[in-house]
Write an enzyme that holds these catalytic residues in place. Structure first.
Site, PDB file in Angstrom:
ATOM      1  N   GLU A  44     -13.248   8.866  10.942  1.00  0.00           N
ATOM      2  CA  GLU A  44     -11.975   8.293  11.406  1.00  0.00           C
ATOM      3  C   GLU A  44     -11.420   9.106  12.576  1.00  0.00           C
ATOM      4  OE1 GLU A  44      -9.210   6.931   8.411  1.00  0.00           O
ATOM      5  OE2 GLU A  44      -7.558   7.879   9.494  1.00  0.00           O
TER       6      GLU A  44
ATOM      7  N   SER B 278     -18.731   7.647   7.188  1.00  0.00           N
ATOM      8  CA  SER B 278     -17.971   7.049   8.289  1.00  0.00           C
ATOM      9  C   SER B 278     -16.976   8.093   8.785  1.00  0.00           C
ATOM     10  CB  SER B 278     -17.250   5.780   7.817  1.00  0.00           C
ATOM     11  OG  SER B 278     -16.552   6.017   6.621  1.00  0.00           O
TER      12      SER B 278
ATOM     13  N   HIS C  95     -15.907   9.043   3.712  1.00  0.00           N
ATOM     14  CA  HIS C  95     -15.186   8.759   4.960  1.00  0.00           C
ATOM     15  C   HIS C  95     -14.477  10.050   5.380  1.00  0.00           C
ATOM     16  CE1 HIS C  95     -12.885   6.181   7.775  1.00  0.00           C
ATOM     17  NE2 HIS C  95     -11.816   6.879   7.429  1.00  0.00           N
TER      18      HIS C  95
ATOM     19  N   ASP D  99       3.737   2.933   7.886  1.00  0.00           N
ATOM     20  CA  ASP D  99       5.068   3.513   7.672  1.00  0.00           C
ATOM     21  C   ASP D  99       5.784   3.515   9.005  1.00  0.00           C
ATOM     22  OD1 ASP D  99       4.803   4.422   4.936  1.00  0.00           O
ATOM     23  OD2 ASP D  99       3.356   5.870   5.724  1.00  0.00           O
TER      24      ASP D  99
ATOM     25  N   PHE E  24       0.746  17.465   6.541  1.00  0.00           N
ATOM     26  CA  PHE E  24       0.248  16.131   6.209  1.00  0.00           C
ATOM     27  C   PHE E  24       0.373  15.857   4.720  1.00  0.00           C
ATOM     28  CE2 PHE E  24      -3.008  15.849   9.877  1.00  0.00           C
ATOM     29  CZ  PHE E  24      -2.000  15.427  10.720  1.00  0.00           C
TER      30      PHE E  24
HETATM   31  P1  FAD Z   1       0.615  -0.909   0.317  1.00  0.00           P
HETATM   32  O1  FAD Z   1      -0.678  -1.109  -0.369  1.00  0.00           O
HETATM   33  O2  FAD Z   1       1.401  -2.111   0.713  1.00  0.00           O
HETATM   34  O3  FAD Z   1       1.519   0.013  -0.651  1.00  0.00           O
HETATM   35  C1  FAD Z   1       2.699   0.626  -0.168  1.00  0.00           C
HETATM   36  C2  FAD Z   1       3.614   0.965  -1.346  1.00  0.00           C
HETATM   37  O4  FAD Z   1       4.168  -0.230  -1.893  1.00  0.00           O
HETATM   38  C3  FAD Z   1       2.916   1.654  -2.512  1.00  0.00           C
HETATM   39  O5  FAD Z   1       3.817   2.576  -3.062  1.00  0.00           O
HETATM   40  C4  FAD Z   1       2.628   0.519  -3.488  1.00  0.00           C
HETATM   41  O6  FAD Z   1       2.550   0.977  -4.831  1.00  0.00           O
HETATM   42  C5  FAD Z   1       3.845  -0.369  -3.256  1.00  0.00           C
HETATM   43  N1  FAD Z   1       3.583  -1.798  -3.469  1.00  0.00           N
HETATM   44  C6  FAD Z   1       2.558  -2.531  -2.983  1.00  0.00           C
HETATM   45  N2  FAD Z   1       2.679  -3.828  -3.370  1.00  0.00           N
HETATM   46  C7  FAD Z   1       3.817  -3.908  -4.087  1.00  0.00           C
HETATM   47  C8  FAD Z   1       4.516  -4.973  -4.736  1.00  0.00           C
HETATM   48  N3  FAD Z   1       4.050  -6.237  -4.708  1.00  0.00           N
HETATM   49  N4  FAD Z   1       5.674  -4.697  -5.372  1.00  0.00           N
HETATM   50  C9  FAD Z   1       6.169  -3.426  -5.417  1.00  0.00           C
HETATM   51  N5  FAD Z   1       5.560  -2.367  -4.817  1.00  0.00           N
HETATM   52  C10 FAD Z   1       4.407  -2.614  -4.159  1.00  0.00           C
HETATM   53  N6  FAD Z   1      -0.902   4.464   8.447  1.00  0.00           N
HETATM   54  C11 FAD Z   1      -0.728   4.015   9.715  1.00  0.00           C
HETATM   55  O7  FAD Z   1       0.405   3.840  10.148  1.00  0.00           O
HETATM   56  N7  FAD Z   1      -1.807   3.763  10.520  1.00  0.00           N
HETATM   57  C12 FAD Z   1      -3.089   3.907  10.093  1.00  0.00           C
HETATM   58  O8  FAD Z   1      -4.026   3.666  10.833  1.00  0.00           O
HETATM   59  C13 FAD Z   1      -3.302   4.360   8.749  1.00  0.00           C
HETATM   60  N8  FAD Z   1      -4.545   4.489   8.247  1.00  0.00           N
HETATM   61  C14 FAD Z   1      -4.710   4.821   6.929  1.00  0.00           C
HETATM   62  C15 FAD Z   1      -6.011   4.852   6.401  1.00  0.00           C
HETATM   63  C16 FAD Z   1      -6.233   5.189   5.073  1.00  0.00           C
HETATM   64  C17 FAD Z   1      -7.621   5.183   4.526  1.00  0.00           C
HETATM   65  C18 FAD Z   1      -5.112   5.523   4.241  1.00  0.00           C
HETATM   66  C19 FAD Z   1      -5.333   5.927   2.820  1.00  0.00           C
HETATM   67  C20 FAD Z   1      -3.826   5.494   4.752  1.00  0.00           C
HETATM   68  C21 FAD Z   1      -3.602   5.127   6.096  1.00  0.00           C
HETATM   69  N9  FAD Z   1      -2.328   5.049   6.640  1.00  0.00           N
HETATM   70  C22 FAD Z   1      -2.150   4.631   7.943  1.00  0.00           C
HETATM   71  C23 FAD Z   1      -1.146   5.395   5.843  1.00  0.00           C
HETATM   72  C24 FAD Z   1      -0.515   4.142   5.178  1.00  0.00           C
HETATM   73  O9  FAD Z   1      -0.042   3.258   6.128  1.00  0.00           O
HETATM   74  C25 FAD Z   1       0.640   4.619   4.294  1.00  0.00           C
HETATM   75  O10 FAD Z   1       0.144   5.340   3.194  1.00  0.00           O
HETATM   76  C26 FAD Z   1       1.615   3.536   3.851  1.00  0.00           C
HETATM   77  O11 FAD Z   1       2.752   4.176   3.275  1.00  0.00           O
HETATM   78  C27 FAD Z   1       1.071   2.590   2.800  1.00  0.00           C
HETATM   79  O12 FAD Z   1       0.181   1.720   3.317  1.00  0.00           O
HETATM   80  P2  FAD Z   1      -0.706   0.792   2.311  1.00  0.00           P
HETATM   81  O13 FAD Z   1      -1.502  -0.111   3.148  1.00  0.00           O
HETATM   82  O14 FAD Z   1      -1.395   1.615   1.320  1.00  0.00           O
HETATM   83  O15 FAD Z   1       0.503  -0.021   1.613  1.00  0.00           O
END
Ligand code: FAD
Length: 275
Positions: free
Chosen positions: A8, A6, A256, A99, A206
């Site tokens: 991105e 895939s 990916h 973020d 990055f």
């Molecule tokens: P989460 O899974 O919510 O985790 C965030 C942090 O919180 C982690 O440190 C985790 O350990 C902690 N955490 C989670 N749940 C809990 C809890 N219940 N209690 C305490 N701590 C907790 N960013 C963008 O803005 N746009 C995009 O399109 C984008 N695409 C991405 C695609 C991929 C494949 C990846 C790997 C990253 C992408 N990102 C994108 C970056 C991503 O948004 C950041 O890495 C962000 O900081 C974390 O998002 P997450 O969904 O992993 O968060």
């Protein structure tokens, strides 16, 4: 040997960028991606560009995944956006926390990606295949490696179907993550995210921001090439193709590619892998 891949993209900011991306997509479609995904600026800043690019990909006859981040969002806006995506025929989401740029207050009704996954399932049932992010080298804000694995588990248990990893250059980190997840009974496919090395400064920038480690030997070699772009690209192709080959031999569920909206490096890697 064929295996799912895939690609991105990020939403282009200008009409020229959109034209360039169309050309890049055309070149990449020759490698028959399972789907193409489009990133989504946290706080909804790129919503129009993201949805527009997703719509174009669907019209081109390719499955599209819309990234969707929830930081700063309210349930009402998320509901509206999900309805709009369903109306467009989108069937695949990459559900993320995102973020917010510094200066934005946190706010919003979602704290973590697991909250978003649960909400999407509650509101739309099985309408979407939901991907989530995974971090073999640990998310930079995680309290510990174990806490990060628990956070991943929460996303899977909330209803994620599969995961895409942050990019990495150390395959052992990926294998360890997948083993640990399996030991916890998390049986979703975890697809490695692969970053082609196109520019040394961009990669360093990055990686510092997202916590992906560039091994010392790669960092030093890239630094040694200075402004010699041809050597950077050639070295990058060798390193990243070897990594993909190692992952493919180990039977990963797919690969990916973070294309950075450019086709050349990803096409070359696909060719070298015999796609
Ligand atoms: P989460 O899974 O919510 O985790 C965030 C942090 O919180 C982690 O440190 C985790 O350990 C902690 N955490 C989670 N749940 C809990 C809890 N219940 N209690 C305490 N701590 C907790 N960013 C963008 O803005 N746009 C995009 O399109 C984008 N695409 C991405 C695609 C991929 C494949 C990846 C790997 C990253 C992408 N990102 C994108 C970056 C991503 O948004 C950041 O890495 C962000 O900081 C974390 O998002 P997450 O969904 O992993 O968060």
């Amino acid at each position: 040997m064929n295996f799912p891949i895939s690609f991105e993209f990020f939403p282009p900011k200008t009409p020229e960028g959109a034209d360039k991306l169309r050309l890049a997509r055309r070149a990449l479609y020759a490698y028959k991606p399972e789907f193409c995904s489009v990133t989504f600026g946290a706080g909804g800043s790129t919503q129009d560009g993201t949805f527009g690019t997703v719509g174009e990909i669907l019209k081109e006859g390719v499955d599209a995944a819309c990234h969707f981040s929830c930081v700063g969002a309210t349930k009402a806006t998320v509901r509206q956006q999900l309805a709009a995506l369903q109306a467009m025929g989108v069937k695949r989401l990459v559900a993320l926390r995102g973020d917010l740029p510094s200066g934005y207050g946190a706010g919003g009704e979602f704290h973590y990606a697991s909250d978003l996954v649960a909400f999407i399932r509650e509101f739309t049932g099985d309408a979407f295949h939901i991907e989530v992010a995974a971090y073999p080298e640990i998310h930079p804000q995680a309290k510990s490696a174990d806490a990060d694995l628990q956070a991943f588990a929460a996303k899977v248990r909330a209803g994620a179907n599969s995961a895409i990893t942050q990019y990495f250059f150390n395959a052992d980190a990926y294998f360890r993550f997948v083993d640990d997840a399996k030991k916890m009974g998390l049986d979703v496919p975890v697809v490695p995210g692969i970053m082609p090395i196109i520019s040394s400064t961009q990669l360093m920038r990055f990686s510092d921001a997202c916590g992906a480690e560039i091994p010392r030997w790669i960092r030093l070699r890239l630094q040694g090439f200075g402004d010699d772009l041809a050597s950077i690209k050639s070295f990058g192709l060798d390193v990243v193709t070897d990594l993909c080959d190692q992952l493919r031999s180990a039977g990963v569920p797919g690969i990916h590619f973070y294309t950075m909206n450019q086709s050349q490096a990803t096409v070359e890697i696909c060719k070298r892998l015999g796609r």
